[in-house]
Design a protein around this motif. Sequence first.
Motif, short mmCIF file in Angstrom:
data_model
loop_
_atom_site.label_atom_id
_atom_site.label_comp_id
_atom_site.label_asym_id
_atom_site.label_seq_id
_atom_site.Cartn_x
_atom_site.Cartn_y
_atom_site.Cartn_z
N ILE A 31 77.10 38.61 47.70
CA ILE A 31 78.07 39.68 47.59
C ILE A 31 79.11 39.47 48.68
O ILE A 31 78.77 39.46 49.87
N PRO A 32 80.37 39.30 48.31
CA PRO A 32 81.40 39.04 49.32
C PRO A 32 81.61 40.23 50.25
O PRO A 32 81.53 41.38 49.83
N GLU A 33 81.88 39.94 51.49
CA GLU A 33 82.16 40.99 52.47
C GLU A 33 83.46 41.72 52.13
O GLU A 33 83.65 42.88 52.49
N SER A 34 84.36 41.06 51.40
CA SER A 34 85.65 41.66 51.06
C SER A 34 85.50 42.87 50.13
O SER A 34 86.44 43.63 49.96
N TRP A 35 84.32 43.05 49.53
CA TRP A 35 84.09 44.21 48.67
C TRP A 35 83.94 45.49 49.48
O TRP A 35 84.03 46.57 48.93
N SER A 36 83.68 45.38 50.76
CA SER A 36 83.55 46.53 51.66
C SER A 36 82.56 47.57 51.12
O SER A 36 82.88 48.75 50.99
N LEU A 37 81.35 47.13 50.80
CA LEU A 37 80.32 48.03 50.29
C LEU A 37 79.53 48.64 51.44
O LEU A 37 79.34 48.01 52.48
N ASN A 38 79.07 49.87 51.23
CA ASN A 38 78.19 50.44 52.24
C ASN A 38 76.77 49.93 51.99
O ASN A 38 76.51 49.22 51.02
N ASP A 39 75.86 50.27 52.88
CA ASP A 39 74.49 49.73 52.80
C ASP A 39 73.80 50.11 51.51
O ASP A 39 73.09 49.30 50.91
N ALA A 40 74.00 51.35 51.04
CA ALA A 40 73.34 51.80 49.82
C ALA A 40 73.85 51.03 48.60
O ALA A 40 73.06 50.62 47.74
N GLN A 41 75.16 50.82 48.53
CA GLN A 41 75.73 50.07 47.41
C GLN A 41 75.25 48.62 47.42
O GLN A 41 74.87 48.06 46.39
N ARG A 42 75.27 48.01 48.60
CA ARG A 42 74.85 46.62 48.72
C ARG A 42 73.38 46.45 48.36
O ARG A 42 73.01 45.54 47.61
N SER A 43 72.52 47.35 48.83
CA SER A 43 71.10 47.23 48.53
C SER A 43 70.83 47.47 47.05
O SER A 43 69.95 46.83 46.46
N PHE A 44 71.59 48.37 46.41
CA PHE A 44 71.43 48.60 44.98
C PHE A 44 71.77 47.34 44.19
O PHE A 44 71.04 46.93 43.30
N ILE A 45 72.89 46.71 44.51
CA ILE A 45 73.29 45.49 43.81
C ILE A 45 72.27 44.39 44.03
O ILE A 45 71.88 43.68 43.09
N GLU A 46 71.79 44.24 45.25
CA GLU A 46 70.78 43.22 45.54
C GLU A 46 69.49 43.50 44.78
O GLU A 46 68.84 42.58 44.28
N LEU A 47 69.11 44.76 44.65
CA LEU A 47 67.92 45.13 43.90
C LEU A 47 68.08 44.75 42.43
O LEU A 47 67.16 44.20 41.81
N MET A 48 69.25 45.01 41.85
CA MET A 48 69.50 44.65 40.46
C MET A 48 69.49 43.13 40.26
O MET A 48 68.98 42.63 39.28
N LEU A 49 70.04 42.41 41.22
CA LEU A 49 70.05 40.96 41.12
C LEU A 49 68.63 40.41 41.22
O LEU A 49 68.26 39.48 40.49
#
Length: 54
Positions: A31-49
């Motif tokens: 997940i690129p850092e340029s997306w500027s996701l917060n921790d909850a969003q990032r962990s959700f995407i990683e969980l789905m992946l």
Amino acid sequence: MWEQAMPLKTQPVRKLKTTSCKSKAQEKVTIPESWSLNDAQRSFIELMLDSNNK
């Protein structure tokens, strides 16, 4: 009255293809850092992946 006398044409049923494309070796998705996701969003995407890779 004439509408009732006309025979109904049946529509052919589409058959779904049950075969699927098999992908090559799974690449690590980052997940690129340029997306500027917060921790909850990032962990959700990683969980789905992670759940899709199993």
